[in-house]
Enzyme design. Structure first.
Site, PDB file in Angstrom:
ATOM      1  N   ASP A   1      37.740  50.981  78.233  1.00  0.00           N
ATOM      2  CA  ASP A   1      37.577  49.720  77.496  1.00  0.00           C
ATOM      3  C   ASP A   1      36.988  48.637  78.400  1.00  0.00           C
ATOM      4  O   ASP A   1      35.980  48.006  78.084  1.00  0.00           O
ATOM      5  CB  ASP A   1      38.955  49.235  77.028  1.00  0.00           C
ATOM      6  CG  ASP A   1      39.075  49.288  75.525  1.00  0.00           C
ATOM      7  OD1 ASP A   1      38.039  49.222  74.860  1.00  0.00           O
ATOM      8  OD2 ASP A   1      40.210  49.392  75.028  1.00  0.00           O
TER       9      ASP A   1
ATOM     10  N   GLU B   1      36.734  41.852  73.217  1.00  0.00           N
ATOM     11  CA  GLU B   1      38.134  42.187  72.996  1.00  0.00           C
ATOM     12  C   GLU B   1      38.995  42.022  74.247  1.00  0.00           C
ATOM     13  O   GLU B   1      40.151  41.635  74.159  1.00  0.00           O
ATOM     14  CB  GLU B   1      38.235  43.630  72.485  1.00  0.00           C
ATOM     15  CG  GLU B   1      39.570  43.910  71.856  1.00  0.00           C
ATOM     16  CD  GLU B   1      39.636  45.248  71.126  1.00  0.00           C
ATOM     17  OE1 GLU B   1      38.665  46.014  71.183  1.00  0.00           O
ATOM     18  OE2 GLU B   1      40.678  45.497  70.502  1.00  0.00           O
TER      19      GLU B   1
ATOM     20  N   ASP C   1      32.841  44.783  70.760  1.00  0.00           N
ATOM     21  CA  ASP C   1      34.023  45.641  70.797  1.00  0.00           C
ATOM     22  C   ASP C   1      33.665  46.783  71.746  1.00  0.00           C
ATOM     23  O   ASP C   1      32.869  47.662  71.395  1.00  0.00           O
ATOM     24  CB  ASP C   1      34.368  46.180  69.400  1.00  0.00           C
ATOM     25  CG  ASP C   1      35.763  46.785  69.372  1.00  0.00           C
ATOM     26  OD1 ASP C   1      36.266  47.157  70.456  1.00  0.00           O
ATOM     27  OD2 ASP C   1      36.351  46.881  68.274  1.00  0.00           O
TER      28      ASP C   1
ATOM     29  N   ILE D   1      35.254  49.401  72.940  1.00  0.00           N
ATOM     30  CA  ILE D   1      35.519  50.701  72.291  1.00  0.00           C
ATOM     31  C   ILE D   1      36.204  50.392  70.974  1.00  0.00           C
ATOM     32  O   ILE D   1      37.374  50.016  70.927  1.00  0.00           O
ATOM     33  CB  ILE D   1      36.437  51.619  73.129  1.00  0.00           C
ATOM     34  CG1 ILE D   1      35.775  51.979  74.453  1.00  0.00           C
ATOM     35  CG2 ILE D   1      36.750  52.897  72.340  1.00  0.00           C
ATOM     36  CD1 ILE D   1      36.554  52.988  75.275  1.00  0.00           C
ATOM     37  N   ASP D   2      35.441  50.534  69.931  1.00  0.00           N
ATOM     38  CA  ASP D   2      36.022  50.334  68.611  1.00  0.00           C
ATOM     39  C   ASP D   2      36.502  51.702  68.125  1.00  0.00           C
ATOM     40  O   ASP D   2      35.775  52.695  68.231  1.00  0.00           O
ATOM     41  CB  ASP D   2      34.959  49.777  67.662  1.00  0.00           C
ATOM     42  CG  ASP D   2      35.526  49.516  66.280  1.00  0.00           C
ATOM     43  OD1 ASP D   2      36.676  49.046  66.194  1.00  0.00           O
ATOM     44  OD2 ASP D   2      34.820  49.800  65.293  1.00  0.00           O
TER      45      ASP D   2
ATOM     46  N   THR E   1      39.800  52.908  69.118  1.00  0.00           N
ATOM     47  CA  THR E   1      40.463  53.438  70.319  1.00  0.00           C
ATOM     48  C   THR E   1      41.249  54.704  70.014  1.00  0.00           C
ATOM     49  O   THR E   1      41.284  55.629  70.818  1.00  0.00           O
ATOM     50  CB  THR E   1      41.444  52.382  70.873  1.00  0.00           C
ATOM     51  OG1 THR E   1      40.840  51.109  70.719  1.00  0.00           O
ATOM     52  CG2 THR E   1      41.744  52.618  72.317  1.00  0.00           C
TER      53      THR E   1
ATOM     54  N   ASP F   1      35.198  43.650  65.164  1.00  0.00           N
ATOM     55  CA  ASP F   1      35.393  44.896  64.418  1.00  0.00           C
ATOM     56  C   ASP F   1      34.406  45.037  63.261  1.00  0.00           C
ATOM     57  O   ASP F   1      34.370  46.086  62.604  1.00  0.00           O
ATOM     58  CB  ASP F   1      36.825  44.962  63.857  1.00  0.00           C
ATOM     59  CG  ASP F   1      37.814  45.478  64.896  1.00  0.00           C
ATOM     60  OD1 ASP F   1      37.399  46.289  65.735  1.00  0.00           O
ATOM     61  OD2 ASP F   1      38.990  45.049  64.876  1.00  0.00           O
TER      62      ASP F   1
HETATM   63  N1  LIG Z   1      47.094  47.270  61.173  1.00  0.00           N
HETATM   64  C1  LIG Z   1      45.782  47.181  61.226  1.00  0.00           C
HETATM   65  N2  LIG Z   1      45.077  46.957  60.130  1.00  0.00           N
HETATM   66  C2  LIG Z   1      43.746  46.896  60.165  1.00  0.00           C
HETATM   67  N3  LIG Z   1      43.027  47.051  61.277  1.00  0.00           N
HETATM   68  C3  LIG Z   1      43.680  47.273  62.404  1.00  0.00           C
HETATM   69  C4  LIG Z   1      45.075  47.368  62.439  1.00  0.00           C
HETATM   70  N4  LIG Z   1      45.430  47.597  63.708  1.00  0.00           N
HETATM   71  C5  LIG Z   1      44.290  47.650  64.436  1.00  0.00           C
HETATM   72  N5  LIG Z   1      43.244  47.452  63.649  1.00  0.00           N
HETATM   73  C6  LIG Z   1      41.835  47.399  64.010  1.00  0.00           C
HETATM   74  O1  LIG Z   1      41.177  48.504  63.491  1.00  0.00           O
HETATM   75  C7  LIG Z   1      40.199  48.903  64.415  1.00  0.00           C
HETATM   76  C8  LIG Z   1      39.845  50.310  64.207  1.00  0.00           C
HETATM   77  O2  LIG Z   1      39.263  50.391  62.978  1.00  0.00           O
HETATM   78  P1  LIG Z   1      39.228  51.734  62.154  1.00  0.00           P
HETATM   79  O3  LIG Z   1      40.550  51.861  61.509  1.00  0.00           O
HETATM   80  O4  LIG Z   1      38.133  51.490  61.203  1.00  0.00           O
HETATM   81  O5  LIG Z   1      38.960  52.815  63.110  1.00  0.00           O
HETATM   82  C9  LIG Z   1      40.829  48.647  65.693  1.00  0.00           C
HETATM   83  O6  LIG Z   1      39.843  48.460  66.630  1.00  0.00           O
HETATM   84  P2  LIG Z   1      40.082  48.954  68.121  1.00  0.00           P
HETATM   85  O7  LIG Z   1      40.230  50.418  68.072  1.00  0.00           O
HETATM   86  O8  LIG Z   1      38.855  48.479  68.788  1.00  0.00           O
HETATM   87  O9  LIG Z   1      41.331  48.270  68.572  1.00  0.00           O
HETATM   88  C10 LIG Z   1      41.651  47.399  65.478  1.00  0.00           C
HETATM   89  O10 LIG Z   1      40.941  46.231  65.831  1.00  0.00           O
HETATM   90 MG   LIG Z   2      37.833  47.490  67.242  1.00  0.00          MG
END
Ligand SMILES: Nc1ncnc2c1ncn2[C@@H]1O[C@H](COP(=O)(O)O)[C@@H](OP(=O)(O)O)[C@H]1O
Ligand SMILES: [Mg+2]
Length: 769
Positions: free
Chosen positions: A448, A474, A536, A538-539, A541, A703
């Site tokens: 990250d 982030e 972001d 690493i989107d 994670t 995001d």
């Molecule tokens: N409870 C929640 N509801 C919605 N989005 C959330 C969440 N918790 C984390 N996220 C976000 O959802 C992203 C991932 O999206 P997706 O579900 O489409 O894969 C995460 O990005 P990161 O992985 O960069 O933290 C985070 O920002």
């Molecule tokens: Mg993200």
């Protein structure tokens, strides 16, 4: 009998018989006579002929063969008769007033070694240094010839002591030297000492290394730990240990270095040198920062001088307390970065009083540390020619196509591509080590931060600086500055530097402080005015940890609007993933989506295939549509998305009891992580993206910024649940209280209606009345 057989040989030689055979026979005979020089008259012609034969045969002996056919061998770069045969011939030549063969002193002659030791011991300073060097080189040549010679050198009284003393004396000499020289001269001499041809101390270390000293000798030296013997030996042992671990082709060759002397000012060379020695010069960096640009050189020079005086790079440091200069030399020679002396000591002795090993071999060990140029951030050098040319070409093409953000787009693509490379390396490591099953998620953290640093580096290097650099990202460095985060910071530093070196575009080396400050480049709050990069690193994670989809998502906000977006999706198939739940269809993976406002969206492979325009699907009948949603159930309300999309039917016997048809989507949802969903939607893999977080969750701009412009530029629409455009001008968060939907223009009206109906129903179901 001996004489008779020799004369036979002589006759054959005189008659021009096979030279190798005659030489071999002559050697055998000479061995039998045991070096006696009582030769018959018969031998006069025999040896006379043999002598001219020897000259001829010598020409045909292949270079490098230690012992050539017959009675010849290579020694000190020349062909010589073997000792036994040569001794007889030489004796005879002397007895009969013939000119002697040009033979050297026998290599295994202990007297010669002793003479060289004497010579070397008396030659100190000025011209004597050169002669000492010559003596050492000759000892080295003798020692490297055979194991027997090695033992002979070791056994020569005073030889090992002399070799060690050369190293020790050079320490003392350098200490005096350091206080007498100007900073610049001093630094040059320190840095260039490893780049010049060789020095007596290096030669002495080389000989000690090659000797494979016996245990008693090692103990003797260890026992006399006065004046640095111990450290010296430690270095030698370390060198041995390291060289035994290295592939042979890396031994004995110096790493190629760019000359950091001519092009960079003192402060950078100093820092680079200390970095290489594993001692980041944070003190100097802090002084330089406080002094400001003009006085920076002076400030660093003065700190450098103090450090040199305090614990000179040339005076031995106590075992385990720091990096020994020769350790550095040895490490640099075999391509490692820095290894503590204590490890070598530990390795060389079982004594419990010695400290435990502290070998610094980080998980992401840089392969080359030869690109030691200025540390981040000031005065970035420009990219190397090929990569720069590619970037310029891509920017020029986009500009020709009327893209006002062409340079920024090219920079953004380069940035996420480089970051993706780092992430791919870490993900591979994670999957191999099985770390994803553990609570410790530090590898993800490393990736990250690493990704964020690389993106910020490339943007600062490549994107035109219209005003001050601003990035909403982030990560920040707060956690890394806390106690206990040293190891992770070190890993990030190693990983980032390794990726930069592997890429080869930039001659930049990050110090730990540089890493922290680069991370903090992402602390901007964004907002409605000015330009802000949104990242972001690493989107997705969780997908990254699982080995599934993730994205490096980067967008540019200009006056509150997203004007550019790129999405690097290293695990996304270049073919459609429409019905495969995000899995690869066996096609090549690694997609790079990009879009600039008013210029459309494109996809290309992360490996660099030509970009292709993309557009969302043209489906207008929801029954044919499929929809994407988060892989993680916690990120979106699945009962809501299900009720929006599906035909819901209940049966009573064969009778349809209930039937709600909202959208009527029949295909099962495609669940994948990250903004790869936006990319897949933009190229028409599916028709709809639904995201409905739990109440209270606040969506962050990083995001959605990049993904949303990729979809809109591909002809799609991205709105909140009420049909409003997403507003990225409100700072780090999107101001939403419902979900996000994305689809093509044809489906949007019916999707919006279905969403609002479903939300209304949900609310009604939730209300007490
Ligand atoms: N409870 C929640 N509801 C919605 N989005 C959330 C969440 N918790 C984390 N996220 C976000 O959802 C992203 C991932 O999206 P997706 O579900 O489409 O894969 C995460 O990005 P990161 O992985 O960069 O933290 C985070 O920002
Ligand atoms: Mg993200």
């Amino acid at each position: 009998m001996t004489m008779r057989r020799t004369s036979v040989v002589g006759c054959r030689n005189a008659e021009g018989a096979d030279a190798d055979a005659s030489d071999a026979a002559a050697g055998k005979e000479c061995g039998e006579v045991g070096g006696e020089a009582h030769l018959t008259e018969n031998m006069v012609c025999t040896l006379g002929a043999a002598r001219s034969r020897h000259r001829t045969v010598a020409k045909d002996i292949p270079r490098g063969s230690a012992r050539s056919p017959g009675s010849w061998r290579w020694q000190s770069g020349r062909r010589r008769p073997t000792t036994r045969c040569g001794g007889v011939i030489q004796a005879w030549c002397a007895a009969h007033s013939f000119e002697r063969f040009p033979t050297p002193h026998p290599p295994d002659d202990s007297c010669r070694v002793a003479a060289l030791v004497d010579e070397g011991t008396t030659m100190l300073g000025g011209d004597g240094r050169q002669r000492q060097l010559a003596a050492l080189r000759e000892i080295k040549a003798i020692a490297t010839e055979s194991d027997r010679n090695k033992r002979c050198v070791e056994a020569t009284p005073g030889a090992v002591k002399f070799l060690v003393s050369v190293v020790v004396q050079s320490h003392a000499a350098a200490s005096t030297y350091t206080s007498a020289r100007s900073d610049d001269d001093l630094l040059d001499s320190v840095i260039n000492s490893r780049m010049s041809t060789s020095s007596p101390e290096e030669e002495a270390l080389g000989v000690l290394y090659s000797l494979k000293l016996s245990e008693p000798t090692l103990r003797r030296i260890l026992g006399k730990d006065n004046g640095g013997f111990l450290d010296t030996l430690a270095s030698v042992l370390l060198l041995k240990a390291m060289t035994s671990a290295m592939p042979p082709e890396r031994l004995g060759c110096r790493p190629r270095r760019r000359s950091i002397r001519s092009r960079t000012p003192l402060r950078y060379r100093w820092r680079a040198f200390l970095e290489e020695a594993g001692e980041p010069d944070d003190e100097a960096s802090a002084a330089a920062a406080a002094a400001g640009e003009e006085q920076e050189d002076d400030a660093v020079a003065s700190i450098s001088r103090q450090r040199l005086a305090r614990r000179s790079l040339y005076t031995p440091t106590p075992a385990g307390s720091g990096t020994h200069p020769y350790t550095c030399m040895a490490a640099a020679r075999v391509g490692l970065v820095s290894v503590s002396v204590s490890h070598a000591l530990h390795a060389s002795s079982s004594s419990p009083s010695l400290r435990p090993p502290r070998l610094r071999l980080p998980p992401y060990l840089p392969r080359h540390h030869h690109h030691l140029l200025p540390t981040f951030p000031p005065n970035y050098p420009r990219p190397s020619s090929a990569a720069a040319a590619r970037l310029r070409a891509s920017a020029t093409m986009s500009q020709a196509a009327g893209n006002p953000y062409a340079a920024e787009l090219a920079a953004a693509k380069k940035a996420v591509t480089l970051a993706a490379r780092l992430c791919q390396a870490v993900q591979k490591d994670i999957l191999q080590s099985g770390v994803q099953s553990k609570a410790d998620q530090s590898p993800v953290t490393v990736a990250d931060y690493g990704s964020q640093i690389l993106v910020s580096l490339v943007l600062k290097m490549e994107a035109p600086a219209s005003s001050s650099f601003s990035m909403v990202a982030e990560e920040d460095s707060e956690e890394l500055r806390k106690e206990g985060a040293e190891e992770i910071l070190e890993n990030i530093t190693e990983l980032v530097n390794e990726t930069i070196v592997d890429d080869g575009t930039y001659s930049i080396y990050f110090s730990k402080e540089g890493i922290l400050s680069a991370i903090d480049d992402g602390k901007s709050e964004g907002g409605p005015s000015g330009r802000h990069w949104v990242l972001d690193p690493i989107d997705g994670t969780k997908g990254f940890l699982r080995g599934d989809q993730y994205a490096i998502a980067l967008a540019l906000l200009d006056e509150g609007k997203v004007v550019l977006g790129v999405l690097a999706c290293p695990n996304l198939s270049l073919g459609s993933i429409g019905n495969l739940n995000g899995g690869s269809s066996g096609d090549q993976v690694g997609a790079l989506f990009s879009a600039t406002i008013g210029c459309g969206a494109e996809v290309e492979s992360l490996q660099g295939s030509p970009a292709q325009k993309i557009s969302v699907c043209s489906i207008d009948n929801p029954v044919e549509a499929s929809f994407f949603e988060s892989y993680e159930g916690a990120h979106s309300l699945r009962d809501l998305t299900g009720s929006i999309a599906e035909v819901h039917e209940s049966y009573l016997g064969n009778l349809v009891f209930e039937c709600w048809q909202k959208l009527g989507v029949q295909a099962p949802p495609v669940r994948i992580d990250s903004q790869a969903k936006y990319g897949a939607l933009a190229r028409g893999d599916g028709a709809i993206y639904l995201r409905f977080p739990h109440k209270g969750y606040r969506e962050k701009i990083w995001d959605h910024a990049a993904g949303s412009i990729v979809v809109t530029e591909a002809g799609g629409l991205v709105t909140d649940a009420s049909g409003n455009d997403l507003d990225f001008s409100k700072g780090r968060f999107l101001d939403l209280d419902t979900g996000i939907i994305a689809t093509n223009k044809q489906l949007m009206p019916s999707l919006l209606k279905a969403v609002q109906d479903a939300i209304k129903e949900q609310n009604q179901a939730a209300s007490p009345l």
